[in-house]
Design an enzyme around this catalytic site. Structure first.
Site, PDB file in Angstrom:
ATOM      1  N   ASN A 150       1.029  -1.210   0.207  1.00 32.60           N
ATOM      2  CA  ASN A 150       0.405  -0.066  -0.010  1.00 32.60           C
ATOM      3  C   ASN A 150       0.958   1.135  -0.056  1.00 32.60           C
ATOM      4  O   ASN A 150       0.201   2.393  -0.696  1.00 32.60           O
ATOM      5  CB  ASN A 150      -0.789   0.123   1.114  1.00 32.60           C
ATOM      6  CG  ASN A 150      -0.662  -0.320   2.261  1.00 32.60           C
ATOM      7  OD1 ASN A 150       0.916  -1.189   2.668  1.00 32.60           O
ATOM      8  ND2 ASN A 150      -0.989  -0.023   3.541  1.00 32.60           N
ATOM      9  N   GLN A 178      -4.658  -4.498  -2.330  1.00 32.16           N
ATOM     10  CA  GLN A 178      -4.194  -2.794  -3.559  1.00 32.16           C
ATOM     11  C   GLN A 178      -4.028  -3.463  -4.981  1.00 32.16           C
ATOM     12  O   GLN A 178      -3.217  -3.088  -6.072  1.00 32.16           O
ATOM     13  CB  GLN A 178      -2.780  -2.423  -2.997  1.00 32.16           C
ATOM     14  CG  GLN A 178      -2.606  -2.002  -1.754  1.00 32.16           C
ATOM     15  CD  GLN A 178      -3.789  -0.229  -1.492  1.00 32.16           C
ATOM     16  OE1 GLN A 178      -3.362  -0.069  -3.012  1.00 32.16           O
ATOM     17  NE2 GLN A 178      -3.739   0.359  -0.763  1.00 32.16           N
ATOM     18  N   SER A 198     -11.233  -4.846  -0.761  1.00 32.92           N
ATOM     19  CA  SER A 198     -12.000  -4.246  -0.322  1.00 32.92           C
ATOM     20  C   SER A 198     -12.748  -3.736  -1.730  1.00 32.92           C
ATOM     21  O   SER A 198     -11.898  -2.978  -2.962  1.00 32.92           O
ATOM     22  CB  SER A 198     -11.327  -3.025   0.306  1.00 32.92           C
ATOM     23  OG  SER A 198     -11.567  -4.030   1.685  1.00 32.92           O
ATOM     24  N   ALA A 199     -13.509  -3.360  -1.995  1.00 34.37           N
ATOM     25  CA  ALA A 199     -14.150  -2.496  -2.785  1.00 34.37           C
ATOM     26  C   ALA A 199     -13.904  -1.475  -3.644  1.00 34.37           C
ATOM     27  O   ALA A 199     -13.822  -1.015  -4.531  1.00 34.37           O
ATOM     28  CB  ALA A 199     -16.085  -2.452  -2.951  1.00 34.37           C
ATOM     29  N   HIS A 200     -13.703  -0.654  -2.369  1.00 36.11           N
ATOM     30  CA  HIS A 200     -13.688   1.126  -1.995  1.00 36.11           C
ATOM     31  C   HIS A 200     -11.939   1.527  -3.048  1.00 36.11           C
ATOM     32  O   HIS A 200     -11.834   2.402  -3.142  1.00 36.11           O
ATOM     33  CB  HIS A 200     -13.351   1.529  -1.166  1.00 36.11           C
ATOM     34  CG  HIS A 200     -12.602   1.432   0.402  1.00 36.11           C
ATOM     35  ND1 HIS A 200     -11.777   2.258   0.191  1.00 36.11           N
ATOM     36  CD2 HIS A 200     -12.521   0.325   0.970  1.00 36.11           C
ATOM     37  CE1 HIS A 200     -10.843   1.587   0.963  1.00 36.11           C
ATOM     38  NE2 HIS A 200     -11.248   0.051   1.808  1.00 36.11           N
ATOM     39  N   THR A 236     -26.324  -9.267   8.949  1.00 38.57           N
ATOM     40  CA  THR A 236     -27.119  -9.348   7.742  1.00 38.57           C
ATOM     41  C   THR A 236     -26.199  -9.046   6.345  1.00 38.57           C
ATOM     42  O   THR A 236     -25.274  -8.311   6.182  1.00 38.57           O
ATOM     43  CB  THR A 236     -28.484  -8.188   8.014  1.00 38.57           C
ATOM     44  OG1 THR A 236     -29.297  -8.344   9.315  1.00 38.57           O
ATOM     45  CG2 THR A 236     -29.181  -7.489   6.655  1.00 38.57           C
ATOM     46  N   CYS A 324      -3.248   4.826   7.638  1.00 31.54           N
ATOM     47  CA  CYS A 324      -3.769   3.902   8.769  1.00 31.54           C
ATOM     48  C   CYS A 324      -2.406   5.182   9.593  1.00 31.54           C
ATOM     49  O   CYS A 324      -2.288   5.161  10.787  1.00 31.54           O
ATOM     50  CB  CYS A 324      -3.192   3.066   8.613  1.00 31.54           C
ATOM     51  SG  CYS A 324      -4.735   2.354   7.469  1.00 31.54           S
TER      52      CYS A 324
END
Lengths: 384, 125
Positions: A150, A178, A198-200, A236, A324
């Site tokens: 990253n 990444q 991760s989709a974002h 959910t 982060c």
């Protein structure tokens, strides 16, 4: 001027992805686990999204587990696999340049009687294969090595690493968060037993990801208490997110070449200008084995966060190392691992380009950066 | 965690006061280092037992620059004794607050001030 050059932290949602998600936020809101028609219709939609994702990633549908993102997936895989396979051994290896969520998950296990080794990297940021070979023991259960770093965008040779790990009887996990759309990720072809996404990171929504889990390997659920995902991940179903994930992934693969060419051209142009116009700069990491969106640059004698804030005041969003690490004030262990001296660890900026960036934005950024560097170097106490 | 700076902090970061080095200073001192990511160098001029002029150089983040900037503004004209007792809390208050992980910047600035005054006192014992 608002310029976003922090696409490795997160990306802007593609409007086409949002359009696909909208109905599941407004009219088709049934719980995909409910037995009535609103639930069951959505259950079909959910399973077709899972199949679509599995097909693109070259994996089995039943191995795709939806999560809240790669941090959860990494936690779930590392802890879940080690706990469920403790009869096989209690040793695991992760690379020295993993994302903190991998490193911390592995370190948490030490408290519970597991043993951890960190696989070192060379100055290019590539896994030291000889060292890794020596670290793998008969009781090593899992090896975890990220596809793309990253901070410096360095790409690992996953296929070769997977072969080595498997030849020694261990399982292989890769945090591939990444990697999309920069690498050809085919999970089975690469030989991954586990993977996290991760989709974002590829123009999808935040708060949704997958954990790929080889259906033949035992894993203990991290989030227990529901029958979703065959009991492997309670909660959910986030159907709008899952639909967004599938659509964003599909677009990323379909438009990959165009995207890659755009960011590579901009990235190379940006580095050319910076190298030519700003003195005392150095590119961190390998330029050869690096994703085309990433530039991690050392600006000698001035401090990274000051550069970031100065650029931010001019409308440009960049990062020092990983997003982060921005808040914990610790220097980058990634840059340390690739051999930067202690004096230089606080002087680095990561620029990560994306498909929405333009040449005009890059020009504005370099012009702003020149002024920033000149200003900060005027009053640095560090001599040349 | 928030890293939102006050307007005043931003102003002092973008337009720091007393930045640079004094010619023929009566004392100089340095605190922090590059490895920590924070370094300040002070130069001081003293007249009649008071801070006549003070300047600083910074290798540090926005709040490192801003804290040294506002502190040097405040201590000019103070007696050496007053300046030596200038508390980091006053820097934080003057800036209208600092994010808690940046408090150490104000502490470093006040330590640097104390160090440069002590260097002066040592020379002029």
């Amino acid at each position: 001027m608002k310029i976003y050059l922090d696409n490795a932290a997160t990306t802007r949602l593609d409007s086409r992805v949002l359009a696909c998600m909208k109905p599941y936020l407004t009219t088709e809101y049934g719980n995909a686990s409910s037995i009535h028609y609103m639930g069951q219709n959505n259950n079909l939609v959910l399973e077709s999204a899972r199949d679509r994702i599995a097909k693109i990633l070259g994996a089995q549908s039943k191995g795709i587990i939806f999560t809240s993102g790669a941090s959860e997936s990494n936690n779930a895989i590392i802890k879940g696999v080690m706990l469920a396979n403790a009869d096989k051994g209690k040793h695991l290896i992760v690379s020295a340049i993993e994302h903190p969520c991998v490193l911390q998950s592995a370190r948490q296990l030490i408290k519970h009687g597991f043993e951890l080794d960190l696989a070192p990297v060379t100055e290019d940021g590539l896994i030291d294969m000889i060292a890794l070979d020596k670290l793998i023991r008969p009781d090593t259960v899992l090896v975890s090595i990220m596809a793309v770093n990253n901070e410096i965008g360095v790409i690992q040779d996953l296929k070769t690493i997977a072969k080595l790990v498997h030849s020694k009887g261990a399982y292989f996990h890769s945090d591939i968060v990444q990697a999309i759309p920069y690498l050809d990720i085919d999970i089975e072809d690469l030989g991954l037993d586990f993977a996290s996404l991760s989709a974002h990171k590829f123009y999808g929504p935040k708060g949704v990801g997958i954990a790929y889990v080889n259906p033949k390997v035992k894993i203990e659920p991290l989030i227990a208490g529901g029958e979703q995902e065959n009991g492997l991940r309670a909660g959910t179903y986030n159907l709008p997110g899952i639909i967004g994930f599938a659509e964003a992934l599909d677009l990323a693969y379909k438009e990959k070449i165009e995207h890659l060419n755009t960011v590579r051209e901009l990235r190379d142009y940006m580095w050319q200008r910076i190298e030519a116009e700003i003195p005392e700069v150095h590119l961190n990491g390998s330029l050869t084995y690096r994703t085309p969106n990433n530039l991690n640059i050392l600006f000698a004698r001035i401090e990274g966060e000051a550069i970031l804030m100065d650029l931010s005041m001019k409308g440009v969003c960049v990062s020092t190392g990983s997003a982060c690490s921005a808040h914990n004030l610790k220097t980058s262990y990634v840059l340390q691992a690739i051999g930067l001296t202690l004096d230089n660890l606080n002087s680095n900026i990561r620029f990560s380009l994306g498909k929405f960036n333009t040449k005009k934005e890059v020009d504005y950024t370099v012009d702003a950066l020149k002024k920033t560097v000149i200003r900060l170097r005027k009053f640095t106490p560090i001599k040349k | 965690m928030s890293l939102n700076y006050t307007k005043k902090t931003v102003e002092h970061f973008l337009h720091p006061k007393n930045i640079g080095e004094l010619k023929n200073p009566d004392a100089v001192a340095e605190v922090g280092n590059m490895t920590c990511g924070d370094q300040l160098s002070f130069s001081l001029k003293v007249k009649d037992g008071k801070v006549a002029d003070i300047k600083f150089l910074s290798f540090g983040c926005a709040s490192n620059i801003a804290t040294a900037s506002i502190m040097t503004e405040k201590v000019k004209g103070m007696t050496l004794e007053e300046a030596k007792n200038f508390k980091w809390q006053e820097i934080v208050d003057e800036l209208g607050g600092l994010p808690k992980q940046k408090i150490h910047c104000s502490i470093l600035a006040s330590e640097g001030l104390k160090k440069v005054i002590e260097a002066y006192e040592e020379k002029n014992k």
